[in-house]
Design a protein around this motif. Structure first.
Motif, PDB file in Angstrom:
ATOM      1  N   TYR A 152      -7.096   4.486  -4.758  1.00 52.08           N
ATOM      2  CA  TYR A 152      -6.129   5.188  -3.925  1.00 52.08           C
ATOM      3  C   TYR A 152      -4.725   4.692  -4.199  1.00 52.08           C
ATOM      4  N   GLU A 153      -4.613   3.359  -4.435  1.00 50.97           N
ATOM      5  CA  GLU A 153      -3.285   2.804  -4.732  1.00 50.97           C
ATOM      6  C   GLU A 153      -2.751   3.376  -6.034  1.00 50.97           C
ATOM      7  N   ALA A 154      -3.634   3.446  -7.016  1.00 52.77           N
ATOM      8  CA  ALA A 154      -3.225   4.023  -8.308  1.00 52.77           C
ATOM      9  C   ALA A 154      -2.790   5.470  -8.115  1.00 52.77           C
ATOM     10  N   GLY A 155      -3.537   6.193  -7.279  1.00 55.12           N
ATOM     11  CA  GLY A 155      -3.183   7.580  -7.015  1.00 55.12           C
ATOM     12  C   GLY A 155      -1.826   7.699  -6.345  1.00 55.12           C
ATOM     13  N   GLU A 156      -1.558   6.759  -5.417  1.00 52.60           N
ATOM     14  CA  GLU A 156      -0.291   6.798  -4.701  1.00 52.60           C
ATOM     15  C   GLU A 156       0.878   6.553  -5.650  1.00 52.60           C
ATOM     16  N   ILE A 157       0.689   5.602  -6.579  1.00 52.94           N
ATOM     17  CA  ILE A 157       1.747   5.295  -7.543  1.00 52.94           C
ATOM     18  C   ILE A 157       2.032   6.513  -8.411  1.00 52.94           C
TER      19      ILE A 157
ATOM     20  N   PHE B  64      -7.838  13.221  -1.882  1.00 54.34           N
ATOM     21  CA  PHE B  64      -9.177  13.583  -1.410  1.00 54.34           C
ATOM     22  C   PHE B  64      -9.905  14.400  -2.478  1.00 54.34           C
ATOM     23  N   ARG B  65      -9.174  15.348  -3.066  1.00 51.21           N
ATOM     24  CA  ARG B  65      -9.796  16.261  -4.031  1.00 51.21           C
ATOM     25  C   ARG B  65     -10.206  15.531  -5.312  1.00 51.21           C
ATOM     26  N   TYR B  66      -9.380  14.593  -5.781  1.00 51.76           N
ATOM     27  CA  TYR B  66      -9.647  13.997  -7.093  1.00 51.76           C
ATOM     28  C   TYR B  66     -10.244  12.593  -7.036  1.00 51.76           C
ATOM     29  N   ILE B  67     -10.236  11.943  -5.866  1.00 55.96           N
ATOM     30  CA  ILE B  67     -10.847  10.600  -5.786  1.00 55.96           C
ATOM     31  C   ILE B  67     -12.046  10.613  -4.847  1.00 55.96           C
TER      32      ILE B  67
ATOM     33  N   ALA C 294     -19.443   5.174   5.814  1.00 56.04           N
ATOM     34  CA  ALA C 294     -19.892   4.026   5.023  1.00 56.04           C
ATOM     35  C   ALA C 294     -19.707   4.297   3.539  1.00 56.04           C
ATOM     36  N   GLY C 295     -19.985   5.516   3.110  1.00 53.85           N
ATOM     37  CA  GLY C 295     -19.816   5.851   1.700  1.00 53.85           C
ATOM     38  C   GLY C 295     -18.353   5.797   1.293  1.00 53.85           C
ATOM     39  N   ARG C 296     -17.480   6.287   2.159  1.00 55.77           N
ATOM     40  CA  ARG C 296     -16.038   6.287   1.888  1.00 55.77           C
ATOM     41  C   ARG C 296     -15.506   4.862   1.778  1.00 55.77           C
ATOM     42  N   ARG C 297     -16.073   3.961   2.605  1.00 56.52           N
ATOM     43  CA  ARG C 297     -15.625   2.565   2.568  1.00 56.52           C
ATOM     44  C   ARG C 297     -16.011   1.885   1.275  1.00 56.52           C
ATOM     45  N   SER C 298     -17.071   2.392   0.612  1.00 57.44           N
ATOM     46  CA  SER C 298     -17.524   1.721  -0.608  1.00 57.44           C
ATOM     47  C   SER C 298     -16.681   2.121  -1.820  1.00 57.44           C
ATOM     48  N   ILE C 299     -15.741   3.053  -1.636  1.00 56.95           N
ATOM     49  CA  ILE C 299     -14.851   3.420  -2.753  1.00 56.95           C
ATOM     50  C   ILE C 299     -13.747   2.372  -2.850  1.00 56.95           C
ATOM     51  N   PRO C 300     -13.530   1.800  -4.058  1.00 58.06           N
ATOM     52  CA  PRO C 300     -12.513   0.755  -4.180  1.00 58.06           C
ATOM     53  C   PRO C 300     -11.119   1.262  -3.814  1.00 58.06           C
ATOM     54  N   ARG C 301     -10.394   0.409  -3.098  1.00 61.03           N
ATOM     55  CA  ARG C 301      -9.055   0.733  -2.622  1.00 61.03           C
ATOM     56  C   ARG C 301      -8.077   0.972  -3.772  1.00 61.03           C
ATOM     57  N   GLU C 302      -8.319   0.286  -4.898  1.00 63.48           N
ATOM     58  CA  GLU C 302      -7.379   0.362  -6.033  1.00 63.48           C
ATOM     59  C   GLU C 302      -7.191   1.804  -6.496  1.00 63.48           C
TER      60      GLU C 302
ATOM     61  N   MET D  58      -1.434   4.492   6.219  1.00 58.08           N
ATOM     62  CA  MET D  58      -0.809   5.801   6.386  1.00 58.08           C
ATOM     63  C   MET D  58      -0.535   6.047   7.871  1.00 58.08           C
ATOM     64  N   ARG D  59       0.704   6.344   8.198  1.00 59.99           N
ATOM     65  CA  ARG D  59       1.115   6.592   9.579  1.00 59.99           C
ATOM     66  C   ARG D  59       1.319   8.076   9.800  1.00 59.99           C
ATOM     67  N   LEU D  60       0.830   8.561  10.917  1.00 68.65           N
ATOM     68  CA  LEU D  60       1.034   9.973  11.230  1.00 68.65           C
ATOM     69  C   LEU D  60       2.186  10.103  12.215  1.00 68.65           C
ATOM     70  N   ARG D  61       2.995  11.140  12.034  1.00 70.57           N
ATOM     71  CA  ARG D  61       4.148  11.345  12.919  1.00 70.57           C
ATOM     72  C   ARG D  61       4.227  12.794  13.347  1.00 70.57           C
ATOM     73  N   GLY D  62       4.926  13.006  14.474  1.00 70.61           N
ATOM     74  CA  GLY D  62       5.241  14.355  14.925  1.00 70.61           C
ATOM     75  C   GLY D  62       4.018  15.204  15.178  1.00 70.61           C
ATOM     76  N   TRP D  63       4.051  16.432  14.709  1.00 66.22           N
ATOM     77  CA  TRP D  63       2.973  17.364  15.022  1.00 66.22           C
ATOM     78  C   TRP D  63       1.666  16.942  14.385  1.00 66.22           C
ATOM     79  N   ARG D  64       1.746  16.213  13.251  1.00 67.35           N
ATOM     80  CA  ARG D  64       0.511  15.752  12.613  1.00 67.35           C
ATOM     81  C   ARG D  64      -0.260  14.810  13.532  1.00 67.35           C
ATOM     82  N   LYS D  65       0.481  13.944  14.232  1.00 66.43           N
ATOM     83  CA  LYS D  65      -0.141  13.003  15.150  1.00 66.43           C
ATOM     84  C   LYS D  65      -0.824  13.772  16.289  1.00 66.43           C
ATOM     85  N   VAL D  66      -0.094  14.732  16.832  1.00 74.17           N
ATOM     86  CA  VAL D  66      -0.634  15.536  17.928  1.00 74.17           C
ATOM     87  C   VAL D  66      -1.898  16.257  17.466  1.00 74.17           C
ATOM     88  N   ALA D  67      -1.838  16.852  16.273  1.00 71.80           N
ATOM     89  CA  ALA D  67      -2.989  17.598  15.760  1.00 71.80           C
ATOM     90  C   ALA D  67      -4.167  16.665  15.550  1.00 71.80           C
ATOM     91  N   PHE D  68      -3.879  15.467  14.986  1.00 69.17           N
ATOM     92  CA  PHE D  68      -4.949  14.505  14.710  1.00 69.17           C
ATOM     93  C   PHE D  68      -5.675  14.119  15.991  1.00 69.17           C
TER      94      PHE D  68
END
Lengths: 280, 139
Positions: free
Chosen positions: B40-45, B54-57, B30-38, A1-11
């Protein structure tokens, strides 16, 4: 995930704010340890005339407040090392018993081990003081070490047991076929395999005893017998406390934990998290 | 009269936040890293926003960790002695004591051991609640 614009600044803004928030007190400690007595009460964000006079005074015990610095440091180190050694012995043997040997009541012990962790250690200060007074141990290093062991070892057993469970029992069986007894299994197989969490536990126990103030202040008294945290607390008993020397002692006292942490960082984080995350 | 007391307590709170924020951050990373990446990918799809992921996974997966960390954080802070002792010493006029400094004052400065023990017993319901939660979590 890449941040751009104001989001980057805020981050990056939030990151920098958090960094300043976290690092500033440490910076201030180091800075104050480098100022002279005259500059001490002129608040600045940098050191105008840096001096190592405070360190020199501390090392040579030239100031009244640090007159027993090396002896007090020795007390701190010896208490921390004795605690670490005892916690490691109890932790490894206890976790081996829980993870590998089935005996009556092992489940009860398993569920009881985290309890001392959940009761704040200061809540038991009065019973412990009475206990140590009854055994005539007040004023000895042993009293502090015993209390530190009480609080640190159940957690050690818990973490090591949690890790020891994950070692497949097939290895034990293979060793037993080759004629190894329980002791040989413990020393030749179990110990080398649980080394990573052992490093974490040793660091935890060391820092726990290293930072202890309450029990040290209760049990130890007299310039020559107290530990450094108690000595630092005693700085504030007077109105004109030499803050620059106090901060010098604080800097020197924080160096060993920092070295410890950066040497064992990888083991430390993973070791402490196994206990917390395995419940997920 | 209330303002200096509130300020003193606020300073102690700020110290605790400063001290434990990095530690718990490390644990949560460390806890966040132990969550499988899949996941998040499924969520993105499925077209979720980062906030929804963040709220649901993340949040449900770390539920136990949130629980145990809040518990331990409360325990660490509840039993704290050093900060109040060093920063305020209970002053002005015994108004900023926490349980352990008050018990220390009763027992070791006033010589009333029973008062000191009583101070800690007051916290017993809270401690028992913690133990109860922990038993359920360990099972």
């Amino acid at each position: 995930m890449r941040l751009r614009g104001w989001r980057k600044v805020a981050f990056y803004g939030v990151c920098i704010a958090l960094l300043v928030w976290t690092v500033f007190p440490v910076y201030y400690m180091v800075m104050l340890s480098l100022v002279t007595w005259e500059d001490l009460f002129k608040p600045r964000l940098y050191v105008a005339n840096p001096t190592f006079e405070n360190y020199l005074q501390t090392f040579t015990q030239a100031n009244y407040f640090v007159s027993q610095f090396w002896l007090q440091l020795y007390n701190s180190v010896s208490i921390a090392l004795m605690t670490t050694a005892a916690v490691l012995v109890i932790g490894t043997l206890g976790s081996f018993a829980l993870a590998r040997i089935s005996f009556r009541g092992s489940r009860t012990i398993q569920s009881l081990t985290p309890f001392t962790y959940i009761i704040p250690s200061s809540f038991l200060s009065i019973p412990f003081f009475k206990l140590m007074a009854d055994y005539d141990l007040i004023g000895t290093k042993l009293s502090v070490v015993l209390v530190m062991i009480t609080f640190a070892s159940p957690y050690a057993v818990w973490i090591l047991w949690d890790y020891g469970k994950t070692i497949p029992p097939d290895i034990d069986e293979a060793a037993m076929i080759d004629g190894a007894g329980p002791l040989a299994i413990f020393f030749r197989i179990y110990l080398p395999l649980i080394l990573p969490p052992m490093v974490a536990i040793a660091t935890y126990a060391f820092l726990f005893a290293w930072n202890e103030y309450l029990y040290a202040v209760l049990f130890l008294s007299g310039e020559k017998y107290i530990t450094i945290p108690v000595a630092m607390g005693n700085f504030l008993a007077t109105d004109d406390a030499p803050w620059n020397i106090l901060m010098t002692v604080a800097v020197l006292y924080s160096i060993p934990p920092v070295i410890f942490y950066y040497c064992f960082r990888r083991h430390l984080v993973s070791g402490l998290v196994t206990g917390a995350v395995s419940g997920v | 009269m209330t303002t200096p007391i509130a300020l003193a307590i606020a300073a102690a709170i700020v110290y605790h936040i400063w001290k434990y924020l990095p530690f718990w951050t490390l644990i949560f990373v460390a806890g966040r890293r132990s969550i499988p990446r899949e996941l998040y990918e499924a969520g993105e799809i499925d077209g979720t926003t980062p906030l929804q992921r963040f709220r649901y996974i993340t949040f449900p997966m770390l539920r136990n960790l949130f629980m145990i960390c809040s518990l331990l954080s409360m325990v660490f802070t509840l039993g704290d002695f050093v900060i109040i002792k060093i920063m305020t010493g209970g002053a002005p006029g015994d108004s900023t004591h926490v349980l352990s400094t008050l018990a220390y004052r009763y027992t070791f400065l006033m010589g009333k051991l029973d008062w000191g023990v009583g101070t800690f017993v007051v916290a017993l319901p809270v401690t028992l609640l913690f133990i109860f939660i922990l038993i359920r979590w360990v099972r």
